[in-house]
Design an enzyme around this catalytic site. Structure first.
Site, mmCIF file in Angstrom:
data_model
loop_
_atom_site.group_PDB
_atom_site.id
_atom_site.type_symbol
_atom_site.label_atom_id
_atom_site.label_comp_id
_atom_site.label_asym_id
_atom_site.label_seq_id
_atom_site.Cartn_x
_atom_site.Cartn_y
_atom_site.Cartn_z
ATOM 1 N N GLY A 91 0.810 -1.213 0.000
ATOM 2 C CA GLY A 91 0.000 0.000 0.000
ATOM 3 C C GLY A 91 0.841 1.258 0.000
ATOM 4 O O GLY A 91 0.337 2.356 -0.223
ATOM 5 N N ARG A 92 2.113 1.083 0.291
ATOM 6 C CA ARG A 92 2.990 2.268 0.270
ATOM 7 C C ARG A 92 4.415 1.884 -0.110
ATOM 8 O O ARG A 92 5.377 2.477 0.340
ATOM 9 C CB ARG A 92 2.976 2.956 1.608
ATOM 10 N N LYS A 112 9.919 2.299 0.063
ATOM 11 C CA LYS A 112 8.823 2.232 1.037
ATOM 12 C C LYS A 112 8.469 3.664 1.434
ATOM 13 O O LYS A 112 9.352 4.427 1.820
ATOM 14 C CB LYS A 112 9.292 1.427 2.250
ATOM 15 N N ASP A 124 -2.216 6.882 2.901
ATOM 16 C CA ASP A 124 -1.679 7.909 1.998
ATOM 17 C C ASP A 124 -0.474 7.409 1.203
ATOM 18 O O ASP A 124 0.083 8.141 0.387
ATOM 19 C CB ASP A 124 -1.306 9.168 2.790
ATOM 20 N N GLY A 125 -0.037 6.181 1.488
ATOM 21 C CA GLY A 125 1.100 5.641 0.754
ATOM 22 C C GLY A 125 2.443 6.199 1.190
ATOM 23 O O GLY A 125 3.471 5.900 0.590
ATOM 24 N N ARG A 182 5.908 -13.027 0.828
ATOM 25 C CA ARG A 182 5.523 -13.264 2.210
ATOM 26 C C ARG A 182 4.638 -14.505 2.298
ATOM 27 O O ARG A 182 4.117 -14.965 1.274
ATOM 28 C CB ARG A 182 4.704 -12.062 2.712
ATOM 29 N N ASP A 251 1.384 -11.435 6.727
ATOM 30 C CA ASP A 251 1.853 -10.562 5.640
ATOM 31 C C ASP A 251 3.182 -9.900 5.996
ATOM 32 O O ASP A 251 3.805 -9.271 5.141
ATOM 33 C CB ASP A 251 0.802 -9.492 5.303
ATOM 34 N N ASN A 252 3.619 -10.044 7.242
ATOM 35 C CA ASN A 252 4.901 -9.480 7.642
ATOM 36 C C ASN A 252 5.935 -10.571 7.896
ATOM 37 O O ASN A 252 6.947 -10.325 8.545
ATOM 38 C CB ASN A 252 4.737 -8.636 8.913
ATOM 39 N N ASP A 261 9.692 -6.017 7.601
ATOM 40 C CA ASP A 261 8.629 -5.117 8.061
ATOM 41 C C ASP A 261 8.824 -4.675 9.506
ATOM 42 O O ASP A 261 8.060 -5.030 10.407
ATOM 43 C CB ASP A 261 7.233 -5.732 7.846
HETATM 44 P P1 AMP Z 1 1.941 -3.105 8.079
HETATM 45 O O1 AMP Z 1 1.180 -3.310 9.341
HETATM 46 O O2 AMP Z 1 2.860 -1.919 8.087
HETATM 47 O O3 AMP Z 1 2.646 -4.330 7.642
HETATM 48 O O4 AMP Z 1 0.878 -2.747 6.955
HETATM 49 C C1 AMP Z 1 -0.261 -3.514 6.695
HETATM 50 C C2 AMP Z 1 -0.858 -3.110 5.362
HETATM 51 O O5 AMP Z 1 -1.207 -1.712 5.365
HETATM 52 C C3 AMP Z 1 0.057 -3.298 4.177
HETATM 53 O O6 AMP Z 1 -0.740 -3.715 3.094
HETATM 54 C C4 AMP Z 1 0.611 -1.908 3.950
HETATM 55 O O7 AMP Z 1 1.038 -1.717 2.625
HETATM 56 C C5 AMP Z 1 -0.570 -1.039 4.300
HETATM 57 N N1 AMP Z 1 -0.156 0.298 4.748
HETATM 58 C C6 AMP Z 1 0.500 0.613 5.882
HETATM 59 N N2 AMP Z 1 0.704 1.949 5.958
HETATM 60 C C7 AMP Z 1 0.173 2.506 4.860
HETATM 61 C C8 AMP Z 1 0.060 3.845 4.361
HETATM 62 N N3 AMP Z 1 0.542 4.900 5.016
HETATM 63 N N4 AMP Z 1 -0.556 4.021 3.169
HETATM 64 C C9 AMP Z 1 -1.065 2.978 2.488
HETATM 65 N N5 AMP Z 1 -0.996 1.703 2.910
HETATM 66 C C10 AMP Z 1 -0.389 1.457 4.076
HETATM 67 MG MG MG Z 2 3.668 -5.125 6.348
#
Ligand code: AMP
Ligand code: MG
Length: 491
Positions: A91-92, A112, A124-125, A182, A251-252, A261
């Site tokens: 997502g980012r 990232k 917001d990516g 993953r 996913d991590n 992650d």
């Molecule tokens: P994480 O807990 O960081 O592993 O993120 C879980 C999911 O949320 C993953 O699909 C990430 O890509 C998405 N994600 C986390 N932060 C953001 C962000 N700021 N904008 C878009 N997607 C995000």
């Molecule tokens: Mg992640």
């Protein structure tokens, strides 16, 4: 731009389109290089001078890509805190491509914080500078400790503001991995009943990780066995240094056996198996002491996704999966016990060694002893005159004395020589880990424009097994008013 400053190979982007969304990073307003990992650049065969040039920084910011990049966001799913989420994905993050490192193996180069993708949902990516520098320094410390990890090639300030609980300066991290695939990538296709994709993904991973799975009778069973072994070994290594990942969602959890992650991760100060830092882990699912069983559970999810590839019929596939999963505890125990023997200075193996280690850990928990310092001070504990520093870490020093009697009897049985034992132990027990309060202080200073504490910490963590009398404050546990109780995802 000079011809092909980065020789990208793009094996992932040649997989079928349903594996990813093809898109470029979103340019940022005012890229400024914050940090470049020169040693890693050299390992990757990348030209440091070019990376520091305006074109290089433009790539690291996602503003302009060299010829040959084929950027994409990977699709995946996952169990988050045990709950199934069928659609996650980068997502980012954007995978720019793969480069062949000096060791002959491919590495993913991923940005990232590089802008929204079709997988961003409401995000917001982007990433804030704090979490980017946190991942940079903690992943670098993990590498210096010899623990498999994704690496951080660069951090670039974007000149833009991201809005979290408050307005923060934005940054982009360049992450390098053996593979970004993953457990959740496999789950994504398994949940869709897409066996053709599962097979292609598994073949891709087998090719990328370069083991001998391809030659096995069933390469997918071999991939599962190897992944279970790698993951068990990885988590054992975490336990041996007191590292808490914080968000071990499927996913991590990478397939390559690398720590991946870095979010609200932290190293434990006071030893207790129930230790949790992550602000989002209210139930303590990912507490230090739970990490092995969570990794085991994650491997069960991996095995389940591979079922269509594991056997000619359902029964044989289930039996193969079960046998592979059941091997996790013995892999973990073997790695953990071998590591504990090193930490305790034992050069030989005896049946009671696991119990000796567990007994120490129990006394440390009861005595609220600092994890890192207990083992480090143990290196130079030779008996009554020199036990002072380690026994003083225990609320009840007599409890340490009791354990030390058993430990010394064990050392005597193998004819251990103190000086040699000390030298061995100092290579197994770091003096410096990225203590949370020091990391937070360094990040706060960097955010305010003072890089000195970050630089100092980074340099010390690069040689974690060396004593550095000049920076004893970086080895010390937090004072009561310095303790950091929660770390934030920063998403
Ligand atoms: P994480 O807990 O960081 O592993 O993120 C879980 C999911 O949320 C993953 O699909 C990430 O890509 C998405 N994600 C986390 N932060 C953001 C962000 N700021 N904008 C878009 N997607 C995000
Ligand atoms: Mg992640």
């Amino acid at each position: 731009m000079p011809a092909a400053p980065v020789a990208f190979e793009n094996t992932y982007s040649r997989l079928p389109p349903r594996f990813f969304a093809r898109l470029a990073p979103t340019p940022v307003a005012a890229p400024r290089l914050l940090r470049l990992n020169a040693a890693l650049a050299a390992d990757l065969g990348l030209d440091e001078g070019w990376l520091r040039s305006p074109d290089g920084v433009a790539m690291l910011a996602g503003n302009r890509l060299p010829d040959g990049a084929d950027p994409l966001a990977m699709a995946y799913a996952g169990h988050q805190f045990g709950h199934w989420v069928p659609q996650l994905g980068d997502g980012r993050a954007i995978l720019l491509g793969e480069v062949r490192a000096r060791d002959g193996k491919l590495r993913d180069i991923q940005l990232k914080g590089s802008g929204p993708t079709p997988f961003s949902r409401n995000g917001d990516g982007r990433a804030a500078i704090g979490p980017v520098l946190r991942e940079y320094i903690v992943s670098d410390a993990m590498a210096a400790l010899g623990i498999p990890t994704t690496r951080s090639l660069a951090a670039v300030a974007t000149g833009e503001t991201v809005y979290r609980e408050r307005a923060l300066p934005g940054a982009v991290l360049t992450r390098v991995a053996r593979s970004h695939v993953r457990v959740g990538t496999f789950q994504y296709f398994a949940a869709r009943g897409d066996t053709a994709a599962l097979r292609e993904l598994a073949d891709h991973v087998i090719g990328r990780l370069g083991g001998d799975e391809a030659a096995a009778e069933n390469p997918y069973r071999a991939l599962l066995d190897a992944t279970v072994a790698r993951t068990a070994a990885l988590v054992a290594r975490w336990q041996l240094v007191g590292f808490i990942h914080g968000v071990m969602n499927t996913d991590n959890m990478g397939i390559a056996g690398e720590t991946i992650d870095y979010g609200p991760c932290a190293f434990m100060d006071t030893y207790h198996p129930g230790t949790v830092f992550s602000s989002i882990d209210s139930g303590g699912r990912y507490a230090y002491g739970n990490q092995p069983r969570i990794a085991h559970w994650n491997m069960a999810q991996f095995a389940q996704s591979l079922l269509p590839l594991l056997g000619a019929d359902e029964n044989s596939a289930v039996a193969a999966a079960q046998a592979a999963i059941d091997a996790f505890p013995s892999h973990f125990e073997a790695e953990f016990l071998a590591g504990m023997r090193l930490k305790l200075g034992l050069a030989t193996a005896e049946d009671g060694d696991g119990e000796l280690a567990r007994d120490l850990l129990e006394r440390m928990a009861a005595g609220r002893a600092d994890f890192t310092l207990t083992f480090r001070h143990l290196c130079s504990a030779f008996g009554a005159d020199t036990d002072g520093p380690v026994r003083a870490l225990f609320a009840d020093p007599a409890s340490f004395d009791e354990w030390a009697t058993a430990w010394r009897a064990r050392l005597a049985r193998e004819g251990s020589v103190d000086g040699e034992r000390q030298a061995r132990m100092r290579r197994a027990n770091p003096a410096f880990v990225p203590r949370n309060h020091r990391v937070e202080a360094a990040l706060a200073a960097a955010e305010a424009g003072d890089d000195a504490p970050f630089e100092e910490l980074l340099a010390v963590l690069a040689r974690p097994f060396d004593d550095r009398p000049g920076v004893a404050h970086l080895a010390a546990p937090p004072k009561p008013d310095e303790v950091v109780h929660a770390t934030f995802c920063g998403t």
